[in-house]
Design a protein around this motif. Sequence first.
Motif, PDB file in Angstrom:
ATOM      1  N   GLY A   1      43.399  -4.075  90.837  1.00 50.82           N
ATOM      2  CA  GLY A   1      43.597  -4.529  89.697  1.00 50.82           C
ATOM      3  C   GLY A   1      41.851  -5.068  89.095  1.00 50.82           C
ATOM      4  O   GLY A   1      41.835  -4.413  87.933  1.00 50.82           O
ATOM      5  N   LEU A   2      41.859  -6.299  89.801  1.00 51.76           N
ATOM      6  CA  LEU A   2      41.208  -6.806  89.302  1.00 51.76           C
ATOM      7  C   LEU A   2      39.617  -6.174  89.179  1.00 51.76           C
ATOM      8  O   LEU A   2      38.544  -6.058  88.465  1.00 51.76           O
ATOM      9  CB  LEU A   2      40.253  -7.972  89.682  1.00 51.76           C
ATOM     10  N   ASP A   3      39.116  -5.631  90.638  1.00 50.17           N
ATOM     11  CA  ASP A   3      37.881  -4.353  90.358  1.00 50.17           C
ATOM     12  C   ASP A   3      37.837  -3.382  88.963  1.00 50.17           C
ATOM     13  O   ASP A   3      37.207  -3.386  88.447  1.00 50.17           O
ATOM     14  CB  ASP A   3      37.613  -3.025  91.606  1.00 50.17           C
ATOM     15  N   ARG A   4      39.281  -3.102  88.577  1.00 54.35           N
ATOM     16  CA  ARG A   4      39.127  -2.014  87.716  1.00 54.35           C
ATOM     17  C   ARG A   4      38.946  -3.039  86.361  1.00 54.35           C
ATOM     18  O   ARG A   4      38.151  -1.715  85.027  1.00 54.35           O
ATOM     19  CB  ARG A   4      40.655  -1.007  87.780  1.00 54.35           C
ATOM     20  N   LEU A   5      39.580  -3.691  85.825  1.00 50.09           N
ATOM     21  CA  LEU A   5      39.331  -4.576  84.643  1.00 50.09           C
ATOM     22  C   LEU A   5      37.432  -4.826  84.996  1.00 50.09           C
ATOM     23  O   LEU A   5      37.300  -4.818  83.592  1.00 50.09           O
ATOM     24  CB  LEU A   5      40.019  -6.542  85.434  1.00 50.09           C
ATOM     25  N   VAL A   6      37.431  -5.182  86.089  1.00 53.72           N
ATOM     26  CA  VAL A   6      35.606  -5.374  85.605  1.00 53.72           C
ATOM     27  C   VAL A   6      35.087  -4.841  85.333  1.00 53.72           C
ATOM     28  O   VAL A   6      33.944  -4.835  84.202  1.00 53.72           O
ATOM     29  CB  VAL A   6      35.003  -6.333  87.552  1.00 53.72           C
ATOM     30  N   SER A   7      35.156  -3.610  86.272  1.00 56.93           N
ATOM     31  CA  SER A   7      34.173  -1.981  85.764  1.00 56.93           C
ATOM     32  C   SER A   7      34.329  -1.943  84.074  1.00 56.93           C
ATOM     33  O   SER A   7      33.768  -1.148  83.486  1.00 56.93           O
ATOM     34  CB  SER A   7      34.481  -0.855  87.226  1.00 56.93           C
ATOM     35  N   GLU A   8      35.831  -1.819  83.962  1.00 52.83           N
ATOM     36  CA  GLU A   8      36.039  -1.139  82.437  1.00 52.83           C
ATOM     37  C   GLU A   8      35.682  -2.003  81.623  1.00 52.83           C
ATOM     38  O   GLU A   8      35.179  -1.709  80.134  1.00 52.83           O
ATOM     39  CB  GLU A   8      37.680  -0.886  82.400  1.00 52.83           C
ATOM     40  N   THR A   9      35.859  -3.561  81.679  1.00 51.67           N
ATOM     41  CA  THR A   9      35.163  -4.319  80.760  1.00 51.67           C
ATOM     42  C   THR A   9      33.717  -4.301  80.683  1.00 51.67           C
ATOM     43  O   THR A   9      32.572  -4.177  79.782  1.00 51.67           O
ATOM     44  CB  THR A   9      35.639  -5.471  80.661  1.00 51.67           C
ATOM     45  N   ARG A  10      33.043  -4.407  81.648  1.00 58.00           N
ATOM     46  CA  ARG A  10      31.408  -3.857  82.335  1.00 58.00           C
ATOM     47  C   ARG A  10      30.934  -3.064  80.995  1.00 58.00           C
ATOM     48  O   ARG A  10      29.988  -2.137  80.378  1.00 58.00           O
ATOM     49  CB  ARG A  10      31.113  -4.219  83.235  1.00 58.00           C
TER      50      ARG A  10
END
Length: 467
Positions: free
Chosen positions: A82-91
Amino acid sequence: MDIEKTETGPGGIERRVGVGIRLKMFGFLLPLVFLLIASVTWVVTEVTKATLRRDLLQRGAAISRVVALSAGHSLLSDDPLGLDRLVSETRASDPDIAFIAIRNPSDVVTAHDRVTERGKPYSPVPPLLPLGTFGDTQADEVMRDGRRLIEYTTPIAFAGRRVGIASIGLSMQGLAAAEQSIRKLIFAAAAVILVIAFFGTLVLSSIFTHPVKRLHKGVLSLASSETFQPVPVHSSDELGALTRNFNRMAETILAQKNSLQMKALQLEEAYISMVRVIAASLDARDPYTMGHSTRVARMSCLLGRRLGMGEEELSNLERAAIFHDIGKIKTPDDVLKGEERLSRAEVDEQMEGHPVDGTEILRMAPFLHRYIPVVRAHHEWYNGEGYPDGIRGDEIPLHSQIIALADAFDAMTTERPYREALSSKEAIDEILQSRGTQFSPELADAFAKMVREMPPMGETTLKSMAL
Protein backbone atom coordinates in the motif's frame (compact mmCIF):
# COMPACT_ATOMS: atom_id res chain seq x y z
CA MET A 1 22.42 69.49 -31.36
CA ASP A 2 22.33 69.80 -27.58
CA ILE A 3 22.51 73.58 -27.16
CA GLU A 4 19.70 75.89 -28.18
CA LYS A 5 20.67 79.13 -29.91
CA THR A 6 18.71 82.00 -31.39
CA GLU A 7 19.40 84.44 -34.15
CA THR A 8 17.67 87.76 -34.66
CA GLY A 9 15.50 88.04 -37.74
CA PRO A 10 13.53 90.92 -39.29
CA GLY A 11 11.82 93.17 -36.80
CA GLY A 12 14.05 91.95 -33.98
CA ILE A 13 12.21 88.63 -33.86
CA GLU A 14 14.35 85.75 -32.62
CA ARG A 15 14.53 82.70 -34.85
CA ARG A 16 15.28 79.45 -33.06
CA VAL A 17 18.38 77.50 -34.03
CA GLY A 18 18.75 74.28 -32.04
CA VAL A 19 16.51 72.05 -29.93
CA GLY A 20 12.80 72.79 -30.40
CA ILE A 21 9.82 72.38 -28.06
CA ARG A 22 8.74 69.19 -29.80
CA LEU A 23 12.10 67.49 -29.27
CA LYS A 24 12.23 68.75 -25.68
CA MET A 25 8.77 67.35 -24.93
CA PHE A 26 9.68 64.10 -26.65
CA GLY A 27 12.97 63.92 -24.75
CA PHE A 28 11.17 64.51 -21.46
CA LEU A 29 8.09 62.33 -21.93
CA LEU A 30 9.78 59.30 -23.50
CA PRO A 31 12.27 58.66 -20.65
CA LEU A 32 9.43 59.25 -18.20
CA VAL A 33 7.25 56.68 -19.95
CA PHE A 34 10.20 54.30 -20.25
CA LEU A 35 10.90 54.63 -16.52
CA LEU A 36 7.22 54.02 -15.75
CA ILE A 37 7.07 50.92 -17.98
CA ALA A 38 10.34 49.59 -16.52
CA SER A 39 9.03 50.12 -12.99
CA VAL A 40 5.72 48.42 -13.76
CA THR A 41 7.55 45.54 -15.48
CA TRP A 42 9.81 45.01 -12.48
CA VAL A 43 6.90 45.12 -10.03
CA VAL A 44 4.83 42.70 -12.13
CA THR A 45 7.79 40.36 -12.49
CA GLU A 46 8.50 40.35 -8.77
CA VAL A 47 4.83 39.86 -7.90
CA THR A 48 4.58 37.01 -10.41
CA LYS A 49 7.70 35.34 -9.02
CA ALA A 50 6.38 35.62 -5.49
CA THR A 51 3.00 34.24 -6.56
CA LEU A 52 4.57 31.29 -8.39
CA ARG A 53 6.83 30.54 -5.43
CA ARG A 54 3.93 30.76 -2.98
CA ASP A 55 1.81 28.48 -5.17
CA LEU A 56 4.66 25.95 -5.37
CA LEU A 57 5.12 26.01 -1.60
CA GLN A 58 1.41 25.55 -0.97
CA ARG A 59 1.14 22.81 -3.59
CA GLY A 60 4.07 20.88 -2.08
CA ALA A 61 2.68 21.28 1.43
CA ALA A 62 -0.72 19.99 0.29
CA ILE A 63 0.86 16.95 -1.40
CA SER A 64 2.95 16.25 1.70
CA ARG A 65 -0.13 16.36 3.98
CA VAL A 66 -2.13 14.12 1.64
CA VAL A 67 0.71 11.53 1.62
CA ALA A 68 0.97 11.73 5.43
CA LEU A 69 -2.76 11.20 5.88
CA SER A 70 -2.83 8.34 3.40
CA ALA A 71 0.26 6.54 4.80
CA GLY A 72 -0.90 6.29 8.47
CA HIS A 73 -3.10 3.19 8.12
CA SER A 74 -0.57 1.36 5.93
CA LEU A 75 2.20 1.96 8.45
CA LEU A 76 0.11 0.62 11.33
CA SER A 77 -1.05 -2.42 9.38
CA ASP A 78 2.46 -3.01 8.04
CA ASP A 79 1.28 -2.82 4.44
CA PRO A 80 4.41 -2.16 2.29
CA LEU A 81 2.49 -2.70 -0.94
CA GLY A 82 0.00 0.00 0.00
CA LEU A 83 2.87 2.37 0.82
CA ASP A 84 4.61 1.59 -2.48
CA ARG A 85 1.39 2.19 -4.43
CA LEU A 86 0.88 5.50 -2.60
CA VAL A 87 4.45 6.61 -3.33
CA SER A 88 4.27 5.51 -6.97
CA GLU A 89 0.93 7.18 -7.69
CA THR A 90 1.93 10.41 -5.95
CA ARG A 91 5.26 10.52 -7.78
CA ALA A 92 3.52 10.12 -11.12
CA SER A 93 0.91 12.79 -10.36
CA ASP A 94 3.32 15.73 -10.44
CA PRO A 95 6.47 16.04 -12.61
CA ASP A 96 7.96 18.53 -10.13
CA ILE A 97 8.25 15.86 -7.42
CA ALA A 98 11.91 14.89 -7.08
CA PHE A 99 11.49 12.19 -4.42
CA ILE A 100 9.05 10.79 -1.86
CA ALA A 101 10.20 9.06 1.33
CA ILE A 102 8.06 7.53 4.09
CA ARG A 103 9.91 6.51 7.22
CA ASN A 104 8.93 4.95 10.52
CA PRO A 105 9.43 6.55 13.95
CA SER A 106 12.92 5.06 14.01
CA ASP A 107 13.73 7.15 10.92
CA VAL A 108 14.13 4.06 8.72
CA VAL A 109 12.79 4.40 5.18
CA THR A 110 9.85 2.05 4.72
CA ALA A 111 8.78 3.36 1.28
CA HIS A 112 10.63 5.38 -1.36
CA ASP A 113 10.25 6.13 -5.07
CA ARG A 114 13.71 4.60 -5.41
CA VAL A 115 13.55 0.98 -4.27
CA THR A 116 17.24 0.97 -3.26
CA GLU A 117 16.52 3.40 -0.44
CA ARG A 118 14.09 1.08 1.38
CA GLY A 119 15.25 -0.21 4.73
CA LYS A 120 18.02 2.39 4.99
CA PRO A 121 18.23 5.11 7.58
CA TYR A 122 16.91 8.41 6.20
CA SER A 123 19.74 10.87 5.40
CA PRO A 124 18.67 14.41 6.36
CA VAL A 125 20.53 17.41 4.86
CA PRO A 126 20.94 20.80 6.51
CA PRO A 127 18.51 23.41 5.14
CA LEU A 128 19.90 26.21 3.03
CA LEU A 129 16.91 28.43 3.73
CA PRO A 130 13.90 27.79 5.98
CA LEU A 131 10.78 28.57 3.99
CA GLY A 132 8.25 28.37 6.79
CA THR A 133 5.57 26.04 8.09
CA PHE A 134 2.18 25.19 6.61
CA GLY A 135 0.17 23.73 9.46
CA ASP A 136 2.32 20.88 10.76
CA THR A 137 4.41 20.74 7.55
CA GLN A 138 7.89 22.25 7.56
CA ALA A 139 9.31 23.55 4.23
CA ASP A 140 13.05 24.13 3.68
CA GLU A 141 15.19 24.88 0.69
CA VAL A 142 17.92 22.22 0.51
CA MET A 143 20.65 20.91 -1.78
CA ARG A 144 20.24 17.15 -2.29
CA ASP A 145 22.10 15.05 -4.86
CA GLY A 146 23.37 18.20 -6.56
CA ARG A 147 19.89 19.62 -7.07
CA ARG A 148 18.22 22.55 -5.34
CA LEU A 149 14.96 21.31 -3.88
CA ILE A 150 12.17 22.36 -1.60
CA GLU A 151 11.86 19.61 1.00
CA TYR A 152 8.63 19.16 2.95
CA THR A 153 8.52 17.22 6.18
CA THR A 154 5.13 16.18 7.60
CA PRO A 155 4.59 13.92 10.64
CA ILE A 156 2.32 10.87 10.08
CA ALA A 157 -0.24 10.45 12.84
CA PHE A 158 -2.99 7.90 13.23
CA ALA A 159 -5.46 7.55 16.06
CA GLY A 160 -3.74 10.32 17.95
CA ARG A 161 -0.22 8.92 17.89
CA ARG A 162 2.76 9.52 15.70
CA VAL A 163 3.56 6.55 13.49
CA GLY A 164 6.06 7.99 11.00
CA ILE A 165 7.26 10.91 8.85
CA ALA A 166 6.58 11.76 5.19
CA SER A 167 9.26 13.70 3.26
CA ILE A 168 8.70 15.09 -0.21
CA GLY A 169 11.15 17.01 -2.42
CA LEU A 170 9.92 19.39 -5.15
CA SER A 171 12.30 20.43 -7.89
CA MET A 172 12.75 24.20 -8.38
CA GLN A 173 13.47 23.80 -12.12
CA GLY A 174 9.79 24.02 -12.90
CA LEU A 175 9.56 27.21 -10.89
CA ALA A 176 12.54 28.68 -12.76
CA ALA A 177 11.07 27.68 -16.12
CA ALA A 178 7.71 29.19 -15.20
CA GLU A 179 9.39 32.38 -14.00
CA GLN A 180 11.40 32.64 -17.24
CA SER A 181 8.31 32.07 -19.36
CA ILE A 182 6.33 34.69 -17.44
CA ARG A 183 9.29 37.08 -17.63
CA LYS A 184 9.46 36.73 -21.41
CA LEU A 185 5.75 37.43 -21.72
CA ILE A 186 6.04 40.47 -19.46
CA PHE A 187 9.07 41.82 -21.37
CA ALA A 188 7.34 41.25 -24.70
CA ALA A 189 4.27 43.11 -23.46
CA ALA A 190 6.50 45.88 -22.09
CA ALA A 191 8.26 46.16 -25.46
CA VAL A 192 4.92 46.47 -27.27
CA ILE A 193 3.75 49.07 -24.77
CA LEU A 194 7.05 50.95 -25.15
CA VAL A 195 6.67 51.07 -28.94
CA ILE A 196 3.10 52.30 -28.55
CA ALA A 197 4.30 54.85 -25.98
CA PHE A 198 7.03 56.00 -28.39
CA PHE A 199 4.58 56.80 -31.15
CA GLY A 200 2.02 58.06 -28.65
CA THR A 201 4.57 60.47 -27.20
CA LEU A 202 5.49 61.58 -30.71
CA VAL A 203 1.86 62.23 -31.56
CA LEU A 204 1.22 63.96 -28.23
CA SER A 205 4.21 66.26 -28.65
CA SER A 206 3.08 67.05 -32.19
CA ILE A 207 -0.42 67.91 -30.97
CA PHE A 208 1.04 70.50 -28.62
CA THR A 209 3.86 71.82 -30.82
CA HIS A 210 2.15 72.14 -34.22
CA PRO A 211 -0.04 75.07 -33.10
CA VAL A 212 3.00 76.70 -31.51
CA LYS A 213 4.98 76.25 -34.74
CA ARG A 214 2.14 77.79 -36.74
CA LEU A 215 2.07 80.73 -34.35
CA HIS A 216 5.87 81.09 -34.62
CA LYS A 217 5.65 81.08 -38.41
CA GLY A 218 2.88 83.68 -38.24
CA VAL A 219 5.00 85.92 -35.99
CA LEU A 220 7.97 85.66 -38.40
CA SER A 221 5.70 86.44 -41.34
CA LEU A 222 4.24 89.43 -39.51
CA ALA A 223 7.69 90.70 -38.50
CA SER A 224 9.31 90.27 -41.93
CA SER A 225 6.60 92.23 -43.75
CA GLU A 226 5.58 89.19 -45.78
CA THR A 227 2.00 88.72 -46.89
CA PHE A 228 0.37 87.65 -43.66
CA GLN A 229 -2.02 84.72 -43.75
CA PRO A 230 -4.18 84.03 -40.67
CA VAL A 231 -2.92 81.04 -38.71
CA PRO A 232 -5.34 78.08 -39.11
CA VAL A 233 -7.29 77.12 -35.98
CA HIS A 234 -7.96 73.41 -35.54
CA SER A 235 -9.03 73.18 -31.91
CA SER A 236 -11.33 74.84 -29.41
CA ASP A 237 -8.98 74.56 -26.43
CA GLU A 238 -6.61 77.15 -24.97
CA LEU A 239 -4.21 76.85 -27.93
CA GLY A 240 -7.10 77.46 -30.33
CA ALA A 241 -8.15 80.53 -28.35
CA LEU A 242 -4.55 81.77 -28.34
CA THR A 243 -4.34 81.33 -32.12
CA ARG A 244 -7.60 83.20 -32.72
CA ASN A 245 -6.44 86.04 -30.48
CA PHE A 246 -3.13 86.15 -32.33
CA ASN A 247 -4.92 86.45 -35.69
CA ARG A 248 -6.99 89.36 -34.37
CA MET A 249 -3.89 91.00 -32.92
CA ALA A 250 -2.03 90.57 -36.23
CA GLU A 251 -4.88 92.17 -38.15
CA THR A 252 -4.82 95.13 -35.76
CA ILE A 253 -1.04 95.45 -36.03
CA LEU A 254 -1.13 95.31 -39.83
CA ALA A 255 -3.88 97.91 -39.98
CA GLN A 256 -1.94 100.22 -37.67
CA LYS A 257 1.28 99.52 -39.56
CA ASN A 258 -0.30 100.39 -42.90
CA SER A 259 -1.77 103.53 -41.38
CA LEU A 260 1.60 104.57 -39.95
CA GLN A 261 3.36 103.82 -43.25
CA MET A 262 0.82 105.92 -45.11
CA LYS A 263 1.20 108.79 -42.66
CA ALA A 264 5.00 108.52 -42.78
CA LEU A 265 4.90 108.54 -46.58
CA GLN A 266 2.62 111.54 -46.58
CA LEU A 267 4.90 113.33 -44.12
CA GLU A 268 7.94 112.49 -46.21
CA GLU A 269 6.21 113.68 -49.38
CA ALA A 270 5.20 116.90 -47.65
CA TYR A 271 8.74 117.54 -46.46
CA ILE A 272 10.26 116.70 -49.84
CA SER A 273 7.73 118.96 -51.55
CA MET A 274 8.70 121.72 -49.17
CA VAL A 275 12.37 121.20 -49.97
CA ARG A 276 11.51 121.20 -53.70
CA VAL A 277 9.78 124.54 -53.25
CA ILE A 278 12.84 125.86 -51.40
CA ALA A 279 15.10 124.59 -54.19
CA ALA A 280 12.88 126.16 -56.84
CA SER A 281 12.80 129.40 -54.85
CA LEU A 282 16.58 129.29 -54.62
CA ASP A 283 16.87 128.88 -58.40
CA ALA A 284 14.43 131.79 -58.83
CA ARG A 285 16.73 134.12 -56.86
CA ASP A 286 18.99 134.20 -59.90
CA PRO A 287 17.23 134.63 -63.28
CA TYR A 288 20.24 133.09 -64.99
CA THR A 289 19.93 129.82 -63.02
CA MET A 290 16.14 129.51 -63.15
CA GLY A 291 15.27 125.78 -63.28
CA HIS A 292 18.88 124.71 -62.71
CA SER A 293 18.07 121.99 -60.14
CA THR A 294 15.30 120.56 -62.31
CA ARG A 295 17.57 120.38 -65.35
CA VAL A 296 20.36 118.78 -63.35
CA ALA A 297 17.87 116.21 -62.03
CA ARG A 298 16.66 115.48 -65.56
CA MET A 299 20.15 114.97 -66.96
CA SER A 300 21.21 112.89 -63.94
CA CYS A 301 18.22 110.55 -64.30
CA LEU A 302 18.81 110.14 -68.04
CA LEU A 303 22.39 109.07 -67.35
CA GLY A 304 21.31 106.87 -64.43
CA ARG A 305 18.80 105.06 -66.62
CA ARG A 306 21.50 104.43 -69.24
CA LEU A 307 23.67 102.95 -66.48
CA GLY A 308 20.90 100.44 -65.65
CA MET A 309 19.53 101.91 -62.44
CA GLY A 310 16.13 100.76 -61.20
CA GLU A 311 13.17 103.02 -60.57
CA GLU A 312 13.76 103.32 -56.82
CA GLU A 313 17.41 104.27 -57.30
CA LEU A 314 16.47 106.75 -60.05
CA SER A 315 13.94 108.30 -57.65
CA ASN A 316 16.66 108.74 -55.01
CA LEU A 317 19.03 110.16 -57.65
CA GLU A 318 16.44 112.70 -58.81
CA ARG A 319 15.74 113.86 -55.26
CA ALA A 320 19.44 114.22 -54.47
CA ALA A 321 19.87 116.27 -57.65
CA ILE A 322 16.94 118.53 -56.68
CA PHE A 323 18.54 119.04 -53.26
CA HIS A 324 22.17 119.36 -54.40
CA ASP A 325 22.33 123.18 -54.17
CA ILE A 326 19.95 123.60 -51.22
CA GLY A 327 22.87 124.89 -49.16
CA LYS A 328 23.05 128.00 -51.34
CA ILE A 329 20.07 129.34 -49.40
CA LYS A 330 22.70 130.66 -46.98
CA THR A 331 24.71 132.33 -49.78
CA PRO A 332 24.19 136.15 -49.90
CA ASP A 333 22.40 137.56 -52.96
CA ASP A 334 25.29 139.85 -53.89
CA VAL A 335 27.48 136.76 -54.24
CA LEU A 336 24.87 134.49 -55.82
CA LYS A 337 23.72 137.06 -58.40
CA GLY A 338 26.93 138.98 -58.92
CA GLU A 339 27.22 140.61 -62.31
CA GLU A 340 30.89 139.74 -62.61
CA ARG A 341 32.86 136.53 -62.18
CA LEU A 342 33.56 135.81 -58.52
CA SER A 343 37.05 136.26 -57.22
CA ARG A 344 38.93 133.24 -55.87
CA ALA A 345 38.51 134.55 -52.34
CA GLU A 346 34.74 134.85 -52.82
CA VAL A 347 34.57 131.31 -54.16
CA ASP A 348 36.55 129.98 -51.20
CA GLU A 349 34.63 131.91 -48.58
CA GLN A 350 31.09 131.79 -49.98
CA MET A 351 30.37 129.25 -52.68
CA GLU A 352 32.45 126.30 -51.45
CA GLY A 353 30.51 126.20 -48.20
CA HIS A 354 27.15 125.34 -49.77
CA PRO A 355 27.62 121.49 -49.81
CA VAL A 356 28.22 121.54 -46.05
CA ASP A 357 25.32 123.99 -45.53
CA GLY A 358 23.07 121.66 -47.57
CA THR A 359 24.14 118.75 -45.37
CA GLU A 360 23.08 120.64 -42.24
CA ILE A 361 19.69 121.48 -43.75
CA LEU A 362 18.99 117.87 -44.75
CA ARG A 363 20.10 116.66 -41.33
CA MET A 364 17.00 118.27 -39.82
CA ALA A 365 14.75 115.54 -41.26
CA PRO A 366 15.74 111.92 -40.50
CA PHE A 367 14.17 110.53 -43.70
CA LEU A 368 16.36 112.91 -45.78
CA HIS A 369 19.58 111.64 -44.23
CA ARG A 370 20.04 109.18 -47.12
CA TYR A 371 20.74 112.14 -49.45
CA ILE A 372 23.36 113.77 -47.21
CA PRO A 373 26.45 111.91 -48.57
CA VAL A 374 25.42 112.69 -52.18
CA VAL A 375 24.72 116.39 -51.57
CA ARG A 376 27.93 116.83 -49.57
CA ALA A 377 30.14 115.23 -52.24
CA HIS A 378 28.72 116.66 -55.48
CA HIS A 379 31.70 119.06 -55.82
CA GLU A 380 34.38 116.45 -55.08
CA TRP A 381 36.83 115.76 -57.92
CA TYR A 382 37.84 112.38 -59.22
CA ASN A 383 41.51 113.17 -58.51
CA GLY A 384 40.80 114.35 -54.95
CA GLU A 385 41.17 118.12 -55.55
CA GLY A 386 37.50 118.95 -54.97
CA TYR A 387 35.70 120.12 -51.84
CA PRO A 388 34.68 119.97 -49.01
CA ASP A 389 36.46 116.71 -47.99
CA GLY A 390 38.97 116.08 -50.79
CA ILE A 391 37.91 112.48 -51.34
CA ARG A 392 38.72 110.78 -54.64
CA GLY A 393 37.79 107.99 -57.07
CA ASP A 394 35.35 105.39 -55.80
CA GLU A 395 35.24 107.14 -52.41
CA ILE A 396 32.87 109.62 -54.06
CA PRO A 397 29.26 108.30 -54.13
CA LEU A 398 28.16 107.31 -57.64
CA HIS A 399 25.13 109.62 -57.46
CA SER A 400 27.44 112.53 -56.55
CA GLN A 401 29.63 111.85 -59.59
CA ILE A 402 26.59 111.76 -61.89
CA ILE A 403 25.16 114.99 -60.43
CA ALA A 404 28.58 116.66 -60.78
CA LEU A 405 28.56 115.95 -64.54
CA ALA A 406 24.99 117.22 -64.99
CA ASP A 407 25.71 120.25 -62.79
CA ALA A 408 28.83 121.19 -64.78
CA PHE A 409 27.06 120.66 -68.12
CA ASP A 410 24.09 122.83 -67.14
CA ALA A 411 26.35 125.56 -65.74
CA MET A 412 28.35 125.69 -68.98
CA THR A 413 25.28 125.70 -71.27
CA THR A 414 23.49 128.42 -69.26
CA GLU A 415 24.18 132.05 -70.06
CA ARG A 416 25.74 134.09 -67.26
CA PRO A 417 26.22 137.87 -66.91
CA TYR A 418 29.95 137.47 -67.27
CA ARG A 419 29.96 134.98 -70.19
CA GLU A 420 27.86 133.52 -72.93
CA ALA A 421 26.49 129.99 -72.78
CA LEU A 422 28.51 127.25 -74.44
CA SER A 423 26.96 124.92 -76.98
CA SER A 424 26.36 121.31 -76.04
CA LYS A 425 29.35 120.25 -78.13
CA GLU A 426 31.63 122.81 -76.50
CA ALA A 427 30.41 121.82 -73.02
CA ILE A 428 31.03 118.13 -73.76
CA ASP A 429 34.53 118.94 -75.04
CA GLU A 430 35.23 120.76 -71.76
CA ILE A 431 33.95 117.78 -69.75
CA LEU A 432 36.07 115.30 -71.73
CA GLN A 433 39.13 117.46 -71.14
CA SER A 434 38.51 117.00 -67.41
CA ARG A 435 38.04 113.20 -67.54
CA GLY A 436 40.36 111.60 -65.00
CA THR A 437 40.82 114.86 -63.09
CA GLN A 438 37.44 116.35 -62.22
CA PHE A 439 35.27 113.53 -63.55
CA SER A 440 35.36 109.74 -63.70
CA PRO A 441 36.63 108.72 -67.17
CA GLU A 442 33.94 106.06 -67.61
CA LEU A 443 31.11 108.35 -66.48
CA ALA A 444 32.40 111.27 -68.54
CA ASP A 445 32.45 109.09 -71.67
CA ALA A 446 28.96 107.75 -70.95
CA PHE A 447 27.63 111.28 -70.35
CA ALA A 448 29.20 112.59 -73.55
CA LYS A 449 27.71 109.73 -75.57
CA MET A 450 24.30 110.36 -74.03
CA VAL A 451 24.33 114.09 -74.81
CA ARG A 452 25.45 113.46 -78.40
CA GLU A 453 22.57 111.05 -78.91
CA MET A 454 19.99 113.33 -77.29
CA PRO A 455 17.52 115.40 -79.32
CA PRO A 456 17.68 119.19 -78.92
CA MET A 457 17.20 120.24 -75.30
CA GLY A 458 13.88 121.92 -75.91
CA GLU A 459 12.40 118.69 -77.27
CA THR A 460 13.23 116.57 -74.23
CA THR A 461 11.09 116.54 -71.13
CA LEU A 462 11.84 115.08 -67.73
CA LYS A 463 9.98 111.89 -67.14
CA SER A 464 7.91 111.83 -63.97
CA MET A 465 9.67 109.85 -61.27
CA ALA A 466 7.72 107.75 -58.77
CA LEU A 467 8.27 109.20 -55.32
